[in-house]
Design a protein around this motif. Structure first.
Motif, PDB file in Angstrom:
ATOM      1  N   HIS A 155       0.818  -1.219   0.000  1.00  0.00           N
ATOM      2  CA  HIS A 155       0.000   0.000   0.000  1.00  0.00           C
ATOM      3  C   HIS A 155       0.853   1.271   0.000  1.00  0.00           C
ATOM      4  CE1 HIS A 155       0.769  -0.592   4.284  1.00  0.00           C
ATOM      5  NE2 HIS A 155       0.414   0.659   4.500  1.00  0.00           N
ATOM      6  N   LEU A 156       2.171   1.109   0.189  1.00  0.00           N
ATOM      7  CA  LEU A 156       3.080   2.255   0.177  1.00  0.00           C
ATOM      8  C   LEU A 156       4.052   2.195  -1.001  1.00  0.00           C
ATOM      9  CD1 LEU A 156       3.746   2.667   3.994  1.00  0.00           C
ATOM     10  CD2 LEU A 156       2.226   4.012   2.530  1.00  0.00           C
ATOM     11  N   SER A 157       3.607   1.608  -2.089  1.00  0.00           N
ATOM     12  CA  SER A 157       4.322   1.645  -3.364  1.00  0.00           C
ATOM     13  C   SER A 157       3.353   2.276  -4.359  1.00  0.00           C
ATOM     14  CB  SER A 157       4.730   0.230  -3.806  1.00  0.00           C
ATOM     15  OG  SER A 157       5.487   0.283  -4.995  1.00  0.00           O
ATOM     16  N   LEU A 158       3.576   3.551  -4.644  1.00  0.00           N
ATOM     17  CA  LEU A 158       2.634   4.344  -5.431  1.00  0.00           C
ATOM     18  C   LEU A 158       3.221   4.755  -6.764  1.00  0.00           C
ATOM     19  CD1 LEU A 158       1.406   6.798  -2.626  1.00  0.00           C
ATOM     20  CD2 LEU A 158       0.464   4.549  -3.241  1.00  0.00           C
ATOM     21  N   VAL A 159       2.369   4.848  -7.760  1.00  0.00           N
ATOM     22  CA  VAL A 159       2.774   5.315  -9.080  1.00  0.00           C
ATOM     23  C   VAL A 159       1.976   6.551  -9.462  1.00  0.00           C
ATOM     24  CG1 VAL A 159       3.595   3.097  -9.980  1.00  0.00           C
ATOM     25  CG2 VAL A 159       1.181   3.723 -10.238  1.00  0.00           C
ATOM     26  N   ALA A 160       2.609   7.389 -10.272  1.00  0.00           N
ATOM     27  CA  ALA A 160       1.920   8.488 -10.944  1.00  0.00           C
ATOM     28  C   ALA A 160       1.745   8.034 -12.379  1.00  0.00           C
ATOM     29  CB  ALA A 160       2.749   9.763 -10.883  1.00  0.00           C
ATOM     30  N   VAL A 161       0.529   8.122 -12.878  1.00  0.00           N
ATOM     31  CA  VAL A 161       0.246   7.684 -14.246  1.00  0.00           C
ATOM     32  C   VAL A 161      -0.430   8.807 -15.025  1.00  0.00           C
ATOM     33  CG1 VAL A 161       0.129   5.216 -13.702  1.00  0.00           C
ATOM     34  CG2 VAL A 161      -1.927   6.597 -13.539  1.00  0.00           C
ATOM     35  N   GLU A 162      -0.059   8.863 -16.289  1.00  0.00           N
ATOM     36  CA  GLU A 162      -0.724   9.745 -17.247  1.00  0.00           C
ATOM     37  C   GLU A 162      -1.227   8.842 -18.351  1.00  0.00           C
ATOM     38  OE1 GLU A 162       2.297  12.617 -18.262  1.00  0.00           O
ATOM     39  OE2 GLU A 162       1.748  13.883 -16.559  1.00  0.00           O
ATOM     40  N   GLY A 163      -2.529   8.678 -18.423  1.00  0.00           N
ATOM     41  CA  GLY A 163      -3.078   7.687 -19.341  1.00  0.00           C
ATOM     42  C   GLY A 163      -2.615   6.317 -18.901  1.00  0.00           C
ATOM     43  N   ALA A 164      -1.973   5.585 -19.796  1.00  0.00           N
ATOM     44  CA  ALA A 164      -1.448   4.260 -19.470  1.00  0.00           C
ATOM     45  C   ALA A 164       0.035   4.299 -19.114  1.00  0.00           C
ATOM     46  CB  ALA A 164      -1.659   3.323 -20.655  1.00  0.00           C
ATOM     47  N   ASP A 165       0.638   5.495 -19.107  1.00  0.00           N
ATOM     48  CA  ASP A 165       2.080   5.626 -18.877  1.00  0.00           C
ATOM     49  C   ASP A 165       2.406   5.876 -17.412  1.00  0.00           C
ATOM     50  OD1 ASP A 165       2.581   5.364 -21.609  1.00  0.00           O
ATOM     51  OD2 ASP A 165       2.504   7.542 -21.926  1.00  0.00           O
ATOM     52  N   GLY A 195       6.003   8.244 -12.700  1.00  0.00           N
ATOM     53  CA  GLY A 195       6.688   8.419 -11.427  1.00  0.00           C
ATOM     54  C   GLY A 195       6.372   7.289 -10.470  1.00  0.00           C
ATOM     55  N   HIS A 196       7.243   7.127  -9.481  1.00  0.00           N
ATOM     56  CA  HIS A 196       7.064   6.056  -8.499  1.00  0.00           C
ATOM     57  C   HIS A 196       7.715   6.475  -7.183  1.00  0.00           C
ATOM     58  CE1 HIS A 196       8.411   2.345  -6.376  1.00  0.00           C
ATOM     59  NE2 HIS A 196       7.150   2.021  -6.617  1.00  0.00           N
ATOM     60  N   VAL A 197       7.093   6.073  -6.085  1.00  0.00           N
ATOM     61  CA  VAL A 197       7.653   6.254  -4.750  1.00  0.00           C
ATOM     62  C   VAL A 197       7.313   5.022  -3.929  1.00  0.00           C
ATOM     63  CG1 VAL A 197       5.628   7.454  -3.805  1.00  0.00           C
ATOM     64  CG2 VAL A 197       7.886   7.832  -2.779  1.00  0.00           C
ATOM     65  N   ILE A 198       8.201   4.710  -2.995  1.00  0.00           N
ATOM     66  CA  ILE A 198       7.962   3.563  -2.117  1.00  0.00           C
ATOM     67  C   ILE A 198       8.465   3.890  -0.712  1.00  0.00           C
ATOM     68  CG2 ILE A 198      10.176   2.485  -2.692  1.00  0.00           C
ATOM     69  CD1 ILE A 198       8.736  -0.258  -2.465  1.00  0.00           C
ATOM     70  N   ALA A 199       7.800   3.314   0.263  1.00  0.00           N
ATOM     71  CA  ALA A 199       8.289   3.310   1.644  1.00  0.00           C
ATOM     72  C   ALA A 199       8.194   1.877   2.134  1.00  0.00           C
ATOM     73  CB  ALA A 199       7.469   4.240   2.534  1.00  0.00           C
ATOM     74  N   THR A 200       9.205   1.461   2.859  1.00  0.00           N
ATOM     75  CA  THR A 200       9.257   0.092   3.369  1.00  0.00           C
ATOM     76  C   THR A 200       9.435   0.111   4.881  1.00  0.00           C
ATOM     77  OG1 THR A 200      11.612   0.054   2.790  1.00  0.00           O
ATOM     78  CG2 THR A 200      10.086  -0.985   1.249  1.00  0.00           C
ATOM     79  N   ARG A 201       9.147  -1.026   5.484  1.00  0.00           N
ATOM     80  CA  ARG A 201       9.223  -1.147   6.932  1.00  0.00           C
ATOM     81  C   ARG A 201      10.671  -1.044   7.399  1.00  0.00           C
ATOM     82  NH1 ARG A 201       6.337   0.515   9.573  1.00  0.00           N
ATOM     83  NH2 ARG A 201       4.527  -0.759   9.096  1.00  0.00           N
ATOM     84  N   GLY A 202      10.874  -0.160   8.340  1.00  0.00           N
ATOM     85  CA  GLY A 202      12.137  -0.045   9.049  1.00  0.00           C
ATOM     86  C   GLY A 202      11.835  -0.121  10.532  1.00  0.00           C
ATOM     87  N   TRP A 203      12.892  -0.016  11.337  1.00  0.00           N
ATOM     88  CA  TRP A 203      12.737  -0.123  12.777  1.00  0.00           C
ATOM     89  C   TRP A 203      13.627   0.888  13.465  1.00  0.00           C
ATOM     90  CZ3 TRP A 203      13.094  -3.903   9.250  1.00  0.00           C
ATOM     91  CH2 TRP A 203      12.003  -4.766   9.143  1.00  0.00           C
ATOM     92  N   VAL A 204      13.178   1.305  14.624  1.00  0.00           N
ATOM     93  CA  VAL A 204      13.981   2.172  15.466  1.00  0.00           C
ATOM     94  C   VAL A 204      14.397   1.350  16.677  1.00  0.00           C
ATOM     95  CG1 VAL A 204      14.052   4.311  16.803  1.00  0.00           C
ATOM     96  CG2 VAL A 204      12.775   4.229  14.644  1.00  0.00           C
TER      97      VAL A 204
END
Length: 165
Positions: A43-53, A56-65
């Motif tokens: 749910h934290l891997s997102l794309v930007a799309v224009e039409g079918a193209d 852009g892409h962004v992701i966040a993954t689980r880390g720990w403190v």
């Protein structure tokens, strides 16, 4: 342009985007490894799309403190197709990802990046929030943003694929 969750059928397009957006294949390889890691949060891997193209892409993954092993997010990589850079797509993607993360109850997001760029999203040098970077040499480039009260404090650890960079 629309922003939405990345679909498995788009993995090749997202990989090609990252290969084009960065001078080396490190980010594309990292992304492939993150998708196979227990820290992957679809749910934290997102794309930007224009039409079918996919543009852009962004992701966040689980880390720990540490030392308590409190859950946190490692944001990145963020990539925008070179012919679409400079048009706000990266900004929209980061804002969208942070909104989804906050709505999902996440308390802290961190990243390694340009402080001038990421300040606009509320990121600060991580030490100002009591979060130490995995590598002290990263200094002000390692940044954090509290997404909720009670954000964890300690030393951040990325998902395992980041260890091989």
């Amino acid at each position: 342009m629309a922003v939405r969750r990345e679909r498995p059928a788009e993995h090749a397009a997202v990989e090609a985007l990252h290969r084009a957006a960065f001078p080396t294949a490190v980010e594309a390889r990292l992304l492939a490894e993150l998708r196979e890691d227990v820290g992957f949060l679809p749910h934290l891997s997102l794309v930007a799309v224009e039409g079918a193209d996919v543009v852009g892409h962004v992701i966040a993954t689980r880390g720990w403190v540490e030392p308590l092993g409190a859950a946190a997010l490692g944001l990145g990589p963020v990539g925008v197709r070179p012919d679409r850079q400079g048009r706000g797509i990266g900004t929209v993607l980061v804002h969208a990802l942070l909104a989804v993360a906050e709505a999902a109850g996440e308390r802290l997001a961190v990243l390694l990046g340009d402080p001038t760029y990421y300040r606009r999203f509320g990121f600060l040098p991580s030490t100002e929030l009591g979060v130490e970077p995995p590598d002290p040499g990263w200094g002000a480039h390692f940044q954090a943003r509290a997404l909720a009260d009670g954000a964890p404090r300690g030393t951040f650890r990325y998902a395992a694929p980041f260890d091989d960079l």
